[in-house]
Design a protein around this motif. Structure first.
Motif, short mmCIF file in Angstrom:
data_model
loop_
_atom_site.label_atom_id
_atom_site.label_comp_id
_atom_site.label_asym_id
_atom_site.label_seq_id
_atom_site.Cartn_x
_atom_site.Cartn_y
_atom_site.Cartn_z
N LYS A 311 -3.62 -4.27 -6.84
CA LYS A 311 -4.94 -4.66 -6.35
C LYS A 311 -6.05 -3.87 -7.05
CE LYS A 311 -3.51 -6.22 -1.74
NZ LYS A 311 -3.66 -6.05 -0.27
N LEU A 366 -7.22 -10.83 -4.13
CA LEU A 366 -6.37 -10.14 -3.15
C LEU A 366 -5.36 -11.09 -2.52
CD1 LEU A 366 -9.05 -7.91 -1.38
CD2 LEU A 366 -7.38 -7.22 -3.09
N ASP A 370 -1.37 -10.75 -2.26
CA ASP A 370 -0.70 -10.85 -0.95
C ASP A 370 0.37 -11.94 -0.96
OD1 ASP A 370 -2.23 -8.81 0.04
OD2 ASP A 370 -3.75 -10.13 0.93
#
Length: 738
Positions: A311, A366, A370
């Motif tokens: 990230k 993000l 994920d």
């Protein structure tokens, strides 16, 4: 007020049908002993002022010397020879012929036999101070001069080539020749200036301040041009290429394919720390029991933790792209600088939209990571699986062979090798997939060394306190020397950006950053867990599985993040500028306020229109000039080696002053005894009656940038020079100086 000099000129323009269209520059004579308020370096100052004028190619030099002095020592001729060695611009003028000792004459000089000049000499006889006080007019003076030459036995045979009228004709002919020679180049120069401003003036021609639709049209054109410029800077274009630095789309491409991959590699796990984490994970999963098999849950826990670390580099790449987009917008709005409010509003609206898209883009980035964390696909075709992982050794990555292609070239400095051994200086480095070579220069003819890339790694080196260079080092993982007797090779760049770029290029070649920590001392802290052989095998298996799966994830992320940024950020901003920017500008502020131009722009527009009109008129005048005039060829060269070159002396000290030897009224090529002769206008009326003309000593005329020359320069009152001081002056063609 007391014999001081000043470089500020006195300008006088004389309008008459009986004078030449010339600028007469009355230069001061060289004074070698300061008097009155004159500074100690008066000689140097005056010499510098004189040289400013006589060095110009469009300047005729009248080297005026009294007949009763030694011509071979004339300072005027020495200076003229220095700036005009070919003698094409120098005309000798001999004055005071009526004051020579009885039984002597200047016949050999005037016939150009003794002390010859290429353009020869012209003799003149001017009024004495008694004639001036007696108010003897110019006509009578010229008749007396004519009578002197006709009645003198040494000069009567050359009387038609002597006197002020002949000097006027010589100058007139030189003016004609000079105009003929310079007119084509002058016309080309004016045409070039006209073409250079024509495109800009075209937009100003139809400018109508009172037209109510003008501002609407201008606003539409400005926004459309802004959109086109932004598109070109992002997508690339052949016009207006920036050759000084990367910007726009090129810099974003570098972020995607060099900076982002390098950031991912930089955050790669620490080998020792990773093995410790795997060991803890295996033990914690088994709990109180002793595990017989390698738990896949340990693999998933470690992989998810490593994926989450992606990230940071991904969000950093978004920030870098946003910064470059804002910089690109600022560069594009420079063309709107003529309308300050429009420029500010455009920049504000687009920057706000970029900031809005920043949140959505980062959310999507993000989300992608994920998604990777949410499901670990161990059936991926590139995943090695448990069986292969157990058989695989724990060796470091082997780079994939991409052929011996050139990856990068550039200058680097080898900083850890002494100057005596050829280091601490720049070399031209060539990086290929298999080796790093360096050469003496970028011609790549003299190779200094070729370093194979096998078992090499790169690490950072702290910047030296005294050095402005940024340094990185190459070393061998097997503790071998990298170059001759050196265990590592320190390479220096001018900026940290260059260091990061070279590291990214080395990464492509398979040279990875060093992430190993310093070895602990022999008495270092003991591990708080045991590493029995079975646990060691399980750790090695999980380590290989993590390595295999993370290579799949890294490849996927390196592909998807740039695409996401491109879709949600860059393409969206381009669409916004094309479709919504204009509407938001209309709604943000009144149109009249937006389109208020700056005072500088209004002044610039008026100046450009005036210049355009002046250039057109000048070209029209030149087009009407007939070049079918009679021209005289330049006389052949003569041996003027008798003239001693004068050297331009530095400012003299007060203790080394000398007597004055140079003075300079060009407009009065005489002995200083009265006003200068009038100079007739060019053409068939050169013999027209002269007009009285009273020049005297004057500070030099500075260079003129006016079109077609500066006005004639004439002093305010006549003065008489000492009889032994040679005269000196310059005359330039007013009609041919741009």
């Amino acid at each position: 007020m007391n014999k001081g000099i000043s470089s500020i000129p006195i300008n006088l323009r004389v309008y008459s049908p009986h004078v030449l269209n010339l600028t007469l520059i009355d230069l001061p004579g060289i004074t070698k002993v300061p008097v009155g308020d004159q500074p100690p370096d008066i000689e140097y100052q005056i010499r510098e002022m004189i040289m400013q004028f006589i060095t110009r190619e469009n300047c005729l030099i009248l080297a005026v010397t009294p007949a009763n002095t030694d011509l071979a020592n004339s300072d005027a001729l020495k200076l003229a020879k220095e700036v005009d060695p070919q003698g094409l611009r120098t005309i000798g003028v001999i004055t005071k012929l009526d004051l020579m000792d009885e039984g002597t004459d200047a016949r050999d000089v005037l016939e150009n036999k003794l002390l010859p000049l290429r353009r020869g000499y012209v003799g003149v006889v001017n009024r004495s101070q008694k004639d001036i006080d007696g108010k003897k007019d110019i006509k009578a003076a010229m008749l007396a001069e004519r009578k002197f030459f006709l009645s003198h036995p040494a000069y009567r045979h050359i009387a038609d080539r002597m006197g002020t009228p002949h000097l006027q004709k010589v100058l007139n002919q030189q003016l004609t020749n000079h105009i003929r020679d310079t007119l084509p180049n002058f016309r080309n120069k004016l045409q070039g200036q006209l073409l250079s401003i024509e495109h800009e003036v075209e937009a100003y021609k139809n400018f109508k301040p009172e037209d109510p639709t003008r501002k609407t049209k201008a606003l539409l054109q400005m926004v459309q041009q802004f959109a086109v410029d932004f598109e070109k800077r992002i997508e690339g274009s052949g016009d207006q290429v920036d050759t000084l630095e990367l910007s726009g789309g090129a810099k974003i491409n570098r972020i995607f394919h060099e900076r982002f991959p390098f950031e991912i590699v930089k955050m790669e796990f620490n080998e020792k720390e990773l093995r410790r984490e795997i060991s803890y994970a295996i033990k914690n999963i088994h709990g109180i029991r002793t595990g017989l098999f390698t738990p896949d849950m340990a693999f998933e826990a470690i992989v998810k933790k490593q994926i989450v670390k992606l990230k940071g580099p991904s969000l950093k790449s978004v920030d870098l792209v946003i910064q470059e987009l804002i910089n690109t917008v600022k560069k594009c709005t420079k063309k709107l600088a003529n309308f300050p409010r429009l420029c500010e509003e455009t920049e504000r609206i687009v920057a706000n939209h970029i900031r809005e898209r920043e949140g959505k883009t980062k959310d999507q980035v993000l989300l992608l990571i994920d998604i990777q964390v949410s499901y670990i696909n161990t059936n991926h075709e590139d995943f090695i699986g448990f069986a292969n992982a157990q058989q695989r050794s724990s060796q470091v990555h082997k780079k994939t062979t991409i052929g011996n292609q050139v990856i990068r070239k550039g200058w680097l400095t080898i900083s850890n090798i002494g100057i005596m051994k050829g280091g601490s200086k720049g070399y031209w480095f060539v990086l290929t997939a298999e080796s790093l070579s360096w050469y003496k220069d970028d011609e790549e003819k003299e190779k200094k060394y070729m370093l194979p890339l096998d078992n090499l790694k790169v690490r950072d080196v702290e910047k030296s306190f005294m050095s402005s260079k940024h340094i990185f080092a190459l070393f061998n993982t097997e503790q071998r020397n990298v170059y001759k007797d050196y265990r590592f090779l320190e390479l220096a760049c001018d900026s940290q950006e260059d260091v990061d770029s070279w590291k990214a290029s080395l990464l492509r070649a398979g040279v990875y950053p060093d992430k190993s920590v310093a070895e602990n001392d022999e008495n270092g802290q003991a591990e708080n867990f045991s590493m029995d052989p079975q646990l060691e095998r399980q750790v090695e298996t999980i380590r290989n599985l993590v390595d295999s799966y993370m290579s799949i994830i890294n490849k996927c992320i390196r592909d998807l993040i740039p695409k996401t940024i491109m879709h949600l950020m860059i393409n969206n901003v381009k669409d916004f500028i094309n479709s919504e920017l204009l509407a938001q500008l209309y709604s943000s502020e009144d149109q009249n306020t937006l389109m208020e131009e700056s005072a500088e722009q209004a002044q610039h527009r008026d100046e450009m229109l005036r210049m355009y009109q002046a250039l057109k008129e000048a070209l029209g005048i030149i087009g009407d000039i007939s070049t079918a005039t009679v021209s005289t060829p330049a006389p052949p060269p003569v041996d003027d080696s008798w003239i001693q070159h004068s050297r331009r002396s530095p400012p003299p000290s007060p203790t080394t002053q000398r007597r004055p030897t140079l003075s300079a009224p060009l407009t009065r090529p005489t002995s200083g005894r009265g006003p200068a002769p009038a100079i007739p206008s060019p053409g068939p009326h050169s013999g027209a009656p002269p007009v009285p003309f009273r020049p005297g000593p004057l500070p030099p005329f500075p260079s003129s940038s006016d079109a077609f020359g500066a006005p004639p320069q004439v002093p305010s009152r006549p003065t008489r020079a000492p009889p032994s001081v040679p005269r000196f002056g310059a005359m330039k063609d007013e009609a041919a100086e741009p």
